[in-house]
Design a protein around this motif. Sequence first.
Motif, PDB file in Angstrom:
ATOM      1  N   SER A 279       0.818  -1.199   0.000  1.00 58.77           N
ATOM      2  CA  SER A 279       0.000   0.000   0.000  1.00 58.77           C
ATOM      3  C   SER A 279       0.859   1.258   0.000  1.00 58.77           C
ATOM      4  CB  SER A 279      -0.927  -0.050   1.225  1.00 58.77           C
ATOM      5  OG  SER A 279      -1.270   1.244   1.647  1.00 58.77           O
ATOM      6  N   TYR A 280       1.906   1.212   0.808  1.00 61.27           N
ATOM      7  CA  TYR A 280       2.811   2.352   0.871  1.00 61.27           C
ATOM      8  C   TYR A 280       3.522   2.551  -0.464  1.00 61.27           C
ATOM      9  CZ  TYR A 280       7.400   4.441   1.594  1.00 61.27           C
ATOM     10  OH  TYR A 280       8.530   5.178   1.467  1.00 61.27           O
ATOM     11  N   LEU A 281       4.001   1.447  -1.024  1.00 58.87           N
ATOM     12  CA  LEU A 281       4.754   1.541  -2.284  1.00 58.87           C
ATOM     13  C   LEU A 281       3.873   2.059  -3.409  1.00 58.87           C
ATOM     14  CD1 LEU A 281       6.899  -1.689  -2.390  1.00 58.87           C
ATOM     15  CD2 LEU A 281       7.731   0.650  -2.402  1.00 58.87           C
ATOM     16  N   VAL A 282       2.672   1.544  -3.490  1.00 57.53           N
ATOM     17  CA  VAL A 282       1.832   1.933  -4.619  1.00 57.53           C
ATOM     18  C   VAL A 282       1.472   3.409  -4.516  1.00 57.53           C
ATOM     19  CG1 VAL A 282      -0.521   1.458  -3.772  1.00 57.53           C
ATOM     20  CG2 VAL A 282       0.056   1.007  -6.144  1.00 57.53           C
ATOM     21  N   ALA A 283       1.272   3.859  -3.293  1.00 52.16           N
ATOM     22  CA  ALA A 283       0.938   5.270  -3.131  1.00 52.16           C
ATOM     23  C   ALA A 283       2.112   6.158  -3.511  1.00 52.16           C
ATOM     24  CB  ALA A 283       0.528   5.535  -1.678  1.00 52.16           C
ATOM     25  N   ARG A 284       3.288   5.645  -3.200  1.00 46.89           N
ATOM     26  CA  ARG A 284       4.470   6.480  -3.411  1.00 46.89           C
ATOM     27  C   ARG A 284       4.995   6.419  -4.830  1.00 46.89           C
ATOM     28  NH1 ARG A 284       8.216   8.715   0.056  1.00 46.89           N
ATOM     29  NH2 ARG A 284      10.306   8.899  -0.761  1.00 46.89           N
ATOM     30  N   TYR A 285       4.887   5.270  -5.473  1.00 49.45           N
ATOM     31  CA  TYR A 285       5.587   5.101  -6.752  1.00 49.45           C
ATOM     32  C   TYR A 285       4.704   4.888  -7.973  1.00 49.45           C
ATOM     33  CZ  TYR A 285       9.820   4.697  -3.934  1.00 49.45           C
ATOM     34  OH  TYR A 285      10.848   4.959  -3.086  1.00 49.45           O
ATOM     35  N   ASP A 286       3.470   4.488  -7.772  1.00 47.33           N
ATOM     36  CA  ASP A 286       2.648   4.187  -8.932  1.00 47.33           C
ATOM     37  C   ASP A 286       2.096   5.461  -9.547  1.00 47.33           C
ATOM     38  OD1 ASP A 286      -0.456   2.340  -9.447  1.00 47.33           O
ATOM     39  OD2 ASP A 286       1.084   3.002 -10.852  1.00 47.33           O
ATOM     40  N   ALA A 287       2.933   6.100 -10.362  1.00 46.54           N
ATOM     41  CA  ALA A 287       2.580   7.416 -10.891  1.00 46.54           C
ATOM     42  C   ALA A 287       1.311   7.393 -11.738  1.00 46.54           C
ATOM     43  CB  ALA A 287       3.746   7.984 -11.708  1.00 46.54           C
ATOM     44  N   ASP A 288       1.142   6.342 -12.564  1.00 48.74           N
ATOM     45  CA  ASP A 288      -0.036   6.340 -13.430  1.00 48.74           C
ATOM     46  C   ASP A 288      -1.202   5.587 -12.816  1.00 48.74           C
ATOM     47  OD1 ASP A 288       1.193   3.808 -15.790  1.00 48.74           O
ATOM     48  OD2 ASP A 288       0.803   3.773 -13.636  1.00 48.74           O
ATOM     49  N   GLY A 289      -1.030   5.155 -11.585  1.00 43.89           N
ATOM     50  CA  GLY A 289      -2.154   4.575 -10.854  1.00 43.89           C
ATOM     51  C   GLY A 289      -2.742   3.315 -11.434  1.00 43.89           C
ATOM     52  N   ASP A 290      -1.912   2.519 -12.131  1.00 51.15           N
ATOM     53  CA  ASP A 290      -2.478   1.324 -12.748  1.00 51.15           C
ATOM     54  C   ASP A 290      -2.266   0.073 -11.904  1.00 51.15           C
ATOM     55  OD1 ASP A 290       0.212   0.468 -15.103  1.00 51.15           O
ATOM     56  OD2 ASP A 290       0.217   0.978 -12.968  1.00 51.15           O
ATOM     57  N   GLY A 291      -1.835   0.248 -10.666  1.00 45.41           N
ATOM     58  CA  GLY A 291      -1.669  -0.913  -9.804  1.00 45.41           C
ATOM     59  C   GLY A 291      -0.363  -1.639 -10.018  1.00 45.41           C
ATOM     60  N   SER A 292       0.477  -1.088 -10.848  1.00 43.26           N
ATOM     61  CA  SER A 292       1.803  -1.650 -11.067  1.00 43.26           C
ATOM     62  C   SER A 292       2.825  -0.536 -10.905  1.00 43.26           C
ATOM     63  CB  SER A 292       1.941  -2.200 -12.491  1.00 43.26           C
ATOM     64  OG  SER A 292       1.308  -3.434 -12.609  1.00 43.26           O
ATOM     65  N   VAL A 293       3.930  -0.897 -10.318  1.00 45.44           N
ATOM     66  CA  VAL A 293       5.023   0.063 -10.229  1.00 45.44           C
ATOM     67  C   VAL A 293       6.053  -0.323 -11.275  1.00 45.44           C
ATOM     68  CG1 VAL A 293       6.815   1.026  -8.732  1.00 45.44           C
ATOM     69  CG2 VAL A 293       4.590   0.423  -7.791  1.00 45.44           C
ATOM     70  N   THR A 294       6.220   0.491 -12.273  1.00 44.40           N
ATOM     71  CA  THR A 294       7.114   0.144 -13.377  1.00 44.40           C
ATOM     72  C   THR A 294       8.547   0.596 -13.086  1.00 44.40           C
ATOM     73  OG1 THR A 294       6.797   2.244 -14.481  1.00 44.40           O
ATOM     74  CG2 THR A 294       5.205   0.492 -14.975  1.00 44.40           C
ATOM     75  N   PRO A 295       9.486   0.055 -13.870  1.00 48.93           N
ATOM     76  CA  PRO A 295      10.891   0.446 -13.663  1.00 48.93           C
ATOM     77  C   PRO A 295      11.085   1.950 -13.726  1.00 48.93           C
ATOM     78  CG  PRO A 295      10.765  -1.376 -15.206  1.00 48.93           C
ATOM     79  CD  PRO A 295       9.365  -0.955 -14.919  1.00 48.93           C
ATOM     80  N   ALA A 296      10.449   2.545 -14.674  1.00 47.47           N
ATOM     81  CA  ALA A 296      10.597   3.992 -14.800  1.00 47.47           C
ATOM     82  C   ALA A 296      10.078   4.682 -13.559  1.00 47.47           C
ATOM     83  CB  ALA A 296       9.857   4.478 -16.044  1.00 47.47           C
ATOM     84  N   GLU A 297       9.090   4.086 -12.964  1.00 46.90           N
ATOM     85  CA  GLU A 297       8.495   4.703 -11.783  1.00 46.90           C
ATOM     86  C   GLU A 297       9.342   4.459 -10.530  1.00 46.90           C
ATOM     87  OE1 GLU A 297       3.718   4.526 -12.920  1.00 46.90           O
ATOM     88  OE2 GLU A 297       4.688   2.800 -12.002  1.00 46.90           O
TER      89      GLU A 297
ATOM     90  N   ASN B 260       8.477 -12.115  -8.496  1.00 45.63           N
ATOM     91  CA  ASN B 260       8.154 -13.166  -9.459  1.00 45.63           C
ATOM     92  C   ASN B 260       8.728 -12.856 -10.844  1.00 45.63           C
ATOM     93  OD1 ASN B 260       6.445 -11.235 -10.492  1.00 45.63           O
ATOM     94  ND2 ASN B 260       4.583 -12.169  -9.701  1.00 45.63           N
ATOM     95  N   GLY B 261       9.499 -11.801 -10.918  1.00 50.11           N
ATOM     96  CA  GLY B 261      10.239 -11.516 -12.142  1.00 50.11           C
ATOM     97  C   GLY B 261       9.412 -11.307 -13.380  1.00 50.11           C
ATOM     98  N   ASP B 262       8.193 -10.818 -13.228  1.00 49.75           N
ATOM     99  CA  ASP B 262       7.363 -10.657 -14.422  1.00 49.75           C
ATOM    100  C   ASP B 262       7.430  -9.249 -14.997  1.00 49.75           C
ATOM    101  OD1 ASP B 262       4.074 -10.197 -12.842  1.00 49.75           O
ATOM    102  OD2 ASP B 262       6.012  -9.211 -12.554  1.00 49.75           O
ATOM    103  N   GLY B 263       8.396  -8.490 -14.527  1.00 48.10           N
ATOM    104  CA  GLY B 263       8.582  -7.176 -15.125  1.00 48.10           C
ATOM    105  C   GLY B 263       7.783  -6.074 -14.476  1.00 48.10           C
TER     106      GLY B 263
END
Lengths: 268, 98
Positions: free
Chosen positions: A53-71, A83-86
């Motif tokens: 919850s903390y990570l998604v709030a802090r890093y998920d810039a586009d709010g899609d439920g995934s934190v991408t490398p760029a983010e 799980n290494g799925d990118g």
Amino acid sequence: MQRLSLAAAGFAVALAGCRAEPNAVEAEVEPVEVAATVSPPMDAGDEHDSIWSYLVARYDADGDGSVTPAEYGRASFDRLDKNGDGAIQAADFEAGARDNSEAMRRQRSQQLLAWYFQTDDDANKLPRTELEAAARTYDTSGDGKIDAEEFGCAAEERRELGKRPTRRATRELDAFATLLDQTDEDADGLLATAELVGFFDAMDDGDGVWNLGRGQRSSRGSGGPPSGPAAGTVAPDFTLSSPEGGAAVTLSSFAGEKPVGLIFGSYT
Amino acid sequence: MGGDGMPIVEDPLSLEERNGVAAVCMTKLELEPMPALVDDVDDSVNKAYAAWPDRLYLVGKDGKIAYRGGPGPFGFDPDELETAIRGELGLPVEVPEE
């Protein structure tokens, strides 16, 4: 036991380092006065009940439920994408998600076994013989296996005898489950002494002893006296900030004013 | 370790990450409003106090170490710290009844 209220003077400063068990929560020192230079604590309690919850709030810039490398940044990203799925997602934080790092897994399991299966006062070493002896005391039924109840009871007794772990009442089930996870070869939900010893041997370097504590974390053990500043010596000064990044606090600024309790803890 | 016994993150690489982990720590462990400070990424204060993984100290009003707890986790004893605090504040030291 009477709780101590520090209404007169003194407050406790908790320092966050880097790893291991959060004991500080059980300190019964109540700080009442907060120095003006320290910012109010971040109100993360209501929003974040989990690391995800903390990570998604802090890093998920586009709010899609995934934190991408760029983010998040590549180095940290690789570490968390279990799980290494990118993508770093809730699945990487679920109970089944496995930590990639063998070293971390080893250290954690060794620590758990040390906390619950030491019989002498040398907290820095766990010899196999000590592990076996401790396992025998847990196995009250004598069938060579420790079940959750035996584990809980034995841990309770150790607390009453003043042996560590003392104030981890809520953690026994977690510890038991985690140990099972690491060692339960026959998946019977029981900690067999043989399984514990097998686990020990598999991680031992052949001398029949696990070295714990500072020796385990060579990257952190150096610098400063090995035993820490002794009573009566001047406290090493420091200037650090709170997690919210507020005004810095310098230890020596309290000299002449009030005593300062230092609760060193860590949380990774 | 995290609440479920699993490690949450590996060593934070930056002060920013440390701040994040520390903030979550304070929340999850319900340590607020106790003031928290975050050590540098080089763990300089932690090292100076030989405090890994956890340890209790009391610094007296005179700026000197009044109490140095044993190294954690086995040496981490809040009762001892309480006794030391009482001593520093001139309060009666009570023997805990346990």
